[in-house]
Design an enzyme around this catalytic site. Structure first.
Site, PDB file in Angstrom:
ATOM      1  N   GLU A  57      -8.269  -9.230  -6.321  1.00  0.00           N
ATOM      2  CA  GLU A  57      -8.136  -8.912  -7.730  1.00  0.00           C
ATOM      3  C   GLU A  57      -7.314  -9.963  -8.445  1.00  0.00           C
ATOM      4  OE1 GLU A  57      -7.297  -4.904  -8.630  1.00  0.00           O
ATOM      5  OE2 GLU A  57      -8.948  -4.229  -7.366  1.00  0.00           O
ATOM      6  N   CYS A  72      -2.684 -13.520 -13.429  1.00  0.00           N
ATOM      7  CA  CYS A  72      -2.001 -13.190 -12.173  1.00  0.00           C
ATOM      8  C   CYS A  72      -3.000 -13.373 -11.035  1.00  0.00           C
ATOM      9  CB  CYS A  72      -1.473 -11.760 -12.240  1.00  0.00           C
ATOM     10  SG  CYS A  72      -0.612 -11.244 -10.746  1.00  0.00           S
ATOM     11  N   CYS A  88      -2.347  -8.039   2.419  1.00  0.00           N
ATOM     12  CA  CYS A  88      -1.022  -8.638   2.604  1.00  0.00           C
ATOM     13  C   CYS A  88      -0.435  -8.140   3.915  1.00  0.00           C
ATOM     14  CB  CYS A  88      -0.093  -8.253   1.452  1.00  0.00           C
ATOM     15  SG  CYS A  88       1.487  -9.146   1.484  1.00  0.00           S
ATOM     16  N   CYS A  91       5.816  -4.283   2.361  1.00  0.00           N
ATOM     17  CA  CYS A  91       6.853  -3.718   1.493  1.00  0.00           C
ATOM     18  C   CYS A  91       6.502  -2.252   1.231  1.00  0.00           C
ATOM     19  CB  CYS A  91       6.937  -4.485   0.182  1.00  0.00           C
ATOM     20  SG  CYS A  91       7.332  -6.232   0.423  1.00  0.00           S
ATOM     21  N   CYS A 101       4.718  -1.082  -2.207  1.00  0.00           N
ATOM     22  CA  CYS A 101       3.571  -1.841  -2.706  1.00  0.00           C
ATOM     23  C   CYS A 101       2.259  -1.314  -2.129  1.00  0.00           C
ATOM     24  CB  CYS A 101       3.740  -3.325  -2.358  1.00  0.00           C
ATOM     25  SG  CYS A 101       2.367  -4.343  -2.949  1.00  0.00           S
ATOM     26  N   ASN A 126       5.934   0.883 -10.389  1.00  0.00           N
ATOM     27  CA  ASN A 126       4.623   1.392 -10.781  1.00  0.00           C
ATOM     28  C   ASN A 126       4.221   2.383  -9.704  1.00  0.00           C
ATOM     29  OD1 ASN A 126       4.128  -0.201 -13.181  1.00  0.00           O
ATOM     30  ND2 ASN A 126       4.030  -1.959 -11.812  1.00  0.00           N
ATOM     31  N   CYS A 146       1.926  -4.545 -11.236  1.00  0.00           N
ATOM     32  CA  CYS A 146       2.471  -5.056  -9.975  1.00  0.00           C
ATOM     33  C   CYS A 146       2.355  -4.021  -8.868  1.00  0.00           C
ATOM     34  CB  CYS A 146       3.955  -5.376 -10.115  1.00  0.00           C
ATOM     35  SG  CYS A 146       4.342  -6.579 -11.358  1.00  0.00           S
TER      36      CYS A 146
HETATM   37  N1  SAH Z   1       4.142 -11.291  -2.129  1.00  0.00           N
HETATM   38  C1  SAH Z   1       4.786 -11.795  -3.319  1.00  0.00           C
HETATM   39  C2  SAH Z   1       3.920 -11.710  -4.571  1.00  0.00           C
HETATM   40  C3  SAH Z   1       3.167 -10.424  -4.796  1.00  0.00           C
HETATM   41  S1  SAH Z   1       4.121  -8.995  -5.263  1.00  0.00           S
HETATM   42  C4  SAH Z   1       6.115 -11.124  -3.521  1.00  0.00           C
HETATM   43  O1  SAH Z   1       6.442 -10.217  -2.767  1.00  0.00           O
HETATM   44  O2  SAH Z   1       6.871 -11.544  -4.385  1.00  0.00           O
HETATM   45  C5  SAH Z   1       4.580  -9.340  -6.926  1.00  0.00           C
HETATM   46  C6  SAH Z   1       5.758  -8.491  -7.419  1.00  0.00           C
HETATM   47  O3  SAH Z   1       5.365  -7.126  -7.566  1.00  0.00           O
HETATM   48  C7  SAH Z   1       6.937  -8.499  -6.466  1.00  0.00           C
HETATM   49  O4  SAH Z   1       8.119  -8.804  -7.139  1.00  0.00           O
HETATM   50  C8  SAH Z   1       6.973  -7.067  -5.950  1.00  0.00           C
HETATM   51  O5  SAH Z   1       8.277  -6.712  -5.607  1.00  0.00           O
HETATM   52  C9  SAH Z   1       6.405  -6.295  -7.123  1.00  0.00           C
HETATM   53  N2  SAH Z   1       5.867  -4.984  -6.779  1.00  0.00           N
HETATM   54  C10 SAH Z   1       5.194  -4.638  -5.673  1.00  0.00           C
HETATM   55  N3  SAH Z   1       4.856  -3.341  -5.704  1.00  0.00           N
HETATM   56  C11 SAH Z   1       5.302  -2.853  -6.870  1.00  0.00           C
HETATM   57  C12 SAH Z   1       5.250  -1.560  -7.492  1.00  0.00           C
HETATM   58  N4  SAH Z   1       4.642  -0.530  -6.906  1.00  0.00           N
HETATM   59  N5  SAH Z   1       5.829  -1.417  -8.709  1.00  0.00           N
HETATM   60  C13 SAH Z   1       6.418  -2.478  -9.310  1.00  0.00           C
HETATM   61  N6  SAH Z   1       6.481  -3.710  -8.783  1.00  0.00           N
HETATM   62  C14 SAH Z   1       5.949  -3.898  -7.564  1.00  0.00           C
END
Ligand code: SAH
Length: 386
Positions: A101, A143, A150, A154, A157, A330, A373
């Site tokens: 995406e 973006c 991935c 995390c 996410c 989110n 995000c």
């Molecule tokens: N792998 C990289 C880039 C992708 S994530 C990284 O970790 O930075 C991009 C951003 O989205 C990161 O800062 C992550 O912490 C944030 N993110 C991931 N899941 C999220 C969520 N559910 N709500 C808000 N931000 C989120």
């Protein structure tokens, strides 16, 4: 060529090859070397869709390329979701049928203007009328994803729930930008576009392809690297490598926890590269004049959003030229966390600002279509819409 080796099923694509590789391709086919530049211009500047439309090449050479199996290789827009805030989420299909995406944000992402002038306007609402469109153009941000899925895991996410399927080729990273620009009818550099490598995947676990894509986007699509930002979950050795690059985007690091116990809980990779190692890399990162490192911090209610944790963050980043982007989670039913109340977010921000750290709250973009995000791919694979 390496892309055949890594993915024999795919027909080779011109998109993703740099000028040197395109020149070699032409010369090996018995063509004069300037055909390399013609191929480069056709693929990256004109952004042709088919070999046949490369009008600078003799018809015979176009046919030959096709017979050898070459294609231009722009990925296709498989589906498109439009948010009521103007954000567009593209489901992009790659040559092997995998999808990623890519998100178009006409007004940027609310926390990164990508032009180094970030501060001050994050909470501003666009005014109405044609002036809005004008302004919107100057802030448009794409973006971009770096992997299918991935591997980083995390806990907050959605992409993590997919696991990682494969790295994207450089051409597939560039291809997302080409496909979105084409769909939006936008032509950089006349119209300004910022790129954030913050989509699906961890760019620093696909470092070489990511960096090759950056160089192609700068040289071929005329998007200056100063308008690009890459975000990493904290792959420490690659942060050092990245600092040595002659041409590089700005760097953002996902912090998300104010101490090792907390960060380890929400980002298991902290057990491999803890805060001491991460902050050492951050302190040693060779920033340019007026450049700041960005720390992103996803606020999770009752987990990492207390005033005390804000003070810990301030302490942690002391002495590094940083700014902090706060992102209220989110949410989604699949995640074991909740979004903090607005007041909690503002209180957290105030503590950091009082400590002298420029701190912004990112407005969520496209939450209604799960384009925000951490939400990419949710509706497609994790919780498909009816
Ligand atoms: N792998 C990289 C880039 C992708 S994530 C990284 O970790 O930075 C991009 C951003 O989205 C990161 O800062 C992550 O912490 C944030 N993110 C991931 N899941 C999220 C969520 N559910 N709500 C808000 N931000 C989120």
């Amino acid at each position: 060529m390496s892309r055949h080796a890594s993915n024999p099923v795919l027909r080779p694509s011109l998109l993703g090859l740099n000028l040197e590789e395109l020149t070699n391709l032409a010369v090996e086919a018995g063509q004069p070397s300037y055909r390399g530049q013609q191929l480069f211009d056709a693929v990256y500047r004109q952004r042709v869709e088919t070999l046949d439309s490369i009008s600078t090449l003799p018809a015979q050479y176009r046919t030959q390329l096709a017979e050898e199996g070459w294609r231009v290789g722009v990925p296709t827009v498989e589906r498109k979701f439009v948010s009521n805030d103007g954000t567009v989420r593209y489901l992009i299909e790659l040559a092997d049928g995998e999808t990623v995406e890519t998100v178009w944000m006409p007004e940027g992402d609310g926390g990164e203007r990508g032009d180094g002038s970030d501060a001050g306007e994050e909470t501003e609402r666009p005014s109405s009328g044609s002036a809005q469109n004008q302004e919107a153009w100057r802030r448009a941000t794409i973006c971009v994803s770096s992997q299918v899925g991935c591997a980083v895991n995390c806990k907050f996410c959605f992409t993590a729930l997919l696991g990682v399927k494969r790295n994207l080729e450089a051409g597939e990273i560039v291809g997302q930008v080409v496909a979105v620009l084409r769909d939006q009818g936008v032509q950089p550099p006349m119209q300004r576009v910022n790129l954030v490598f913050m989509g699906m995947g961890e760019p620093f676990l696909n470092y070489d392809n990511f960096m090759k894509a950056v160089r192609l986007l700068a040289a071929g699509l005329s998007i200056p690297e100063s308008r690009m930002t890459v975000s990493t979950a904290g792959i420490v050795p690659r942060i050092y490598d990245f600092g040595q690059e002659a041409l590089r985007p700005k760097l953002a690091i996902s912090l998300n926890g104010s101490n090792d116990a907390l960060r380890g809980e929400v980002m298991p990779l902290n057990r491999k590269w803890n805060l001491e190692a991460l902050m050492k890399a951050a302190r040693e990162f060779p920033l340019r004049a007026r450049e700041r490192l960005t720390f992103e911090y996803v606020l999770l209610e009752g987990v990492n959003d207390s005033p005390e944790q804000a003070r810990e963050v301030a302490e942690l980043v002391r002495g590094v030229r940083v700014k902090v982007n706060l992102i209220a989670l989110n949410p989604g039913a699949e995640l074991p966390f909740h979004t903090p109340a607005e007041e909690q977010v503002v209180a957290f921000q105030k503590i950091l600002v009082a400590a002298g750290i420029p701190t912004f709250v990112r407005r969520p973009r496209g939450r209604d279509i799960f384009a925000a995000c951490g939400q990419l791919k949710r509706t497609v694979e994790i919780a498909p819409a009816p």
